[in-house]
Design an enzyme around this catalytic site. Structure first.
Site, PDB file in Angstrom:
ATOM      1  CE  LYS A 191      -3.558  -2.288   2.735  1.00 12.00           C
ATOM      2  NZ  LYS A 191      -4.156  -2.406   4.051  1.00 12.00           N
ATOM      3  N   GLY A 192       2.089   1.113   0.448  1.00 12.95           N
ATOM      4  CA  GLY A 192       2.936   2.273   0.683  1.00 12.95           C
ATOM      5  C   GLY A 192       3.217   3.155  -0.511  1.00 12.95           C
TER       6      GLY A 192
ATOM      7  CD  GLU B  57       8.183  -0.847  -2.483  1.00 12.38           C
ATOM      8  OE1 GLU B  57       7.098  -0.257  -2.327  1.00 12.38           O
ATOM      9  OE2 GLU B  57       8.359  -2.022  -2.121  1.00 12.38           O
ATOM     10  CG  ASP B  58       6.834   2.427   0.293  1.00 14.32           C
ATOM     11  OD1 ASP B  58       7.559   1.463  -0.054  1.00 14.32           O
ATOM     12  OD2 ASP B  58       6.076   2.364   1.282  1.00 14.32           O
TER      13      ASP B  58
ATOM     14  CG  ASP C 221      13.998  -1.000   4.393  1.00 12.68           C
ATOM     15  OD1 ASP C 221      13.777  -2.058   3.799  1.00 12.68           O
ATOM     16  OD2 ASP C 221      13.238  -0.562   5.271  1.00 12.68           O
TER      17      ASP C 221
ATOM     18  CE  LYS D  80      14.713   4.124   6.342  1.00 13.51           C
ATOM     19  NZ  LYS D  80      14.167   3.404   7.516  1.00 13.51           N
TER      20      LYS D  80
ATOM     21  CG  PHE E 150      10.133   3.953  11.815  1.00 15.50           C
ATOM     22  CD1 PHE E 150       8.874   4.523  11.898  1.00 15.50           C
ATOM     23  CD2 PHE E 150      10.229   2.625  11.446  1.00 15.50           C
ATOM     24  CE1 PHE E 150       7.738   3.795  11.626  1.00 15.50           C
ATOM     25  CE2 PHE E 150       9.099   1.875  11.173  1.00 15.50           C
ATOM     26  CZ  PHE E 150       7.855   2.465  11.253  1.00 15.50           C
ATOM     27  CB  VAL E 151      10.662   8.029   7.126  1.00 12.89           C
ATOM     28  CG1 VAL E 151      11.976   8.704   7.493  1.00 12.89           C
ATOM     29  CG2 VAL E 151      10.893   6.921   6.113  1.00 12.89           C
TER      30      VAL E 151
ATOM     31  CG  ASP F 126       2.016   1.744   7.177  1.00  9.12           C
ATOM     32  OD1 ASP F 126       1.372   0.970   7.899  1.00  9.12           O
ATOM     33  OD2 ASP F 126       2.917   1.333   6.418  1.00  9.12           O
TER      34      ASP F 126
ATOM     35  NE  ARG G 115      -0.820   2.616   4.476  1.00  6.21           N
ATOM     36  CZ  ARG G 115       0.201   1.812   4.219  1.00  6.21           C
ATOM     37  NH1 ARG G 115       1.206   2.255   3.489  1.00  6.21           N
ATOM     38  NH2 ARG G 115       0.239   0.586   4.689  1.00  6.21           N
TER      39      ARG G 115
END
Length: 186
Positions: A48-49, A104-105, A108, A136, A157-158, A164, A170
């Site tokens: 969903k990101g 993609e959001d 990492d 990242k 952590f963003v 989310d 979000r």
């Protein structure tokens, strides 16, 4: 009481403003549009990101394309990847012989996208590229890098702009660093 003002209280710093994100998304869209002019493209949103990034990117692109969606996760409600990839929704479109761009959001550890690129490669696309908003690299556990990258960010952590924590944050229009006490339980 639970609105954007309340959510903003849980943000320790705004890492990327709405304006800076929109400017960079437009630059990415322009680059992809140049690179794929005249080609059969499928823009793939990883739910969903990536949904907000995907929508803004698609609207800014000037090429003919199809859009599709996949639900894939290795996080659940955690802040670190579980390493176990789960597909909750597969694509509806055949990608054989077509150029696929994964939107993609965040990249990492790279575990989820490594799994996904191996899966999609087996479907014989003409090409397969990754466009991620955030990268990242210091968290990387696999040999994978995005082909198009919005921003390289530190290992924080963003949330916001589609990202989310436990399904929340979000809808913030910026990317912010979530206060540790929110997700550490202290």
């Amino acid at each position: 009481m639970w609105g954007k003002e309340f959510m903003a209280q849980n943000i320790s710093e705004v890492l990327l403003t709405e304006e800076r994100i929109q400017k960079r998304v437009k630059e990415l869209a322009d680059q992809i549009s140049r690179d794929y002019q005249g080609k059969e493209v499928v823009l793939l949103c990883i739910l969903k990101g990536a949904c907000i990034f995907f929508a803004d990117l698609a609207r800014a692109m000037t090429i003919h394309m199809q859009m599709d969606f996949m639900g894939i996760s290795s996080y659940g409600d955690a802040q670190k990847t579980s390493g176990i990839v789960r597909i909750s929704k597969d694509m509806d479109t055949s990608i054989t012989g077509r150029h696929v761009i994964i939107a993609e959001d965040i990249m990492d550890s790279g575990l989820t996208l490594t799994y996904l690129t191996q899966l999609l490669s087996s479907r014989n696309p003409a090409s397969l590229r990754i466009c991620c908003l955030l990268d990242k690299p210091e968290r990387r556990e696999c040999e994978i890098t995005p082909d198009y990258c919005g921003f390289i960010i530190p290992n924080k952590f963003v949330v916001g702009y589609g990202l989310d924590y436990c399904g929340e944050y979000r809808n913030l229009p910026y990317v912010g660093v979530l206060k540790p006490e929110v997700y550490s339980g202290s």
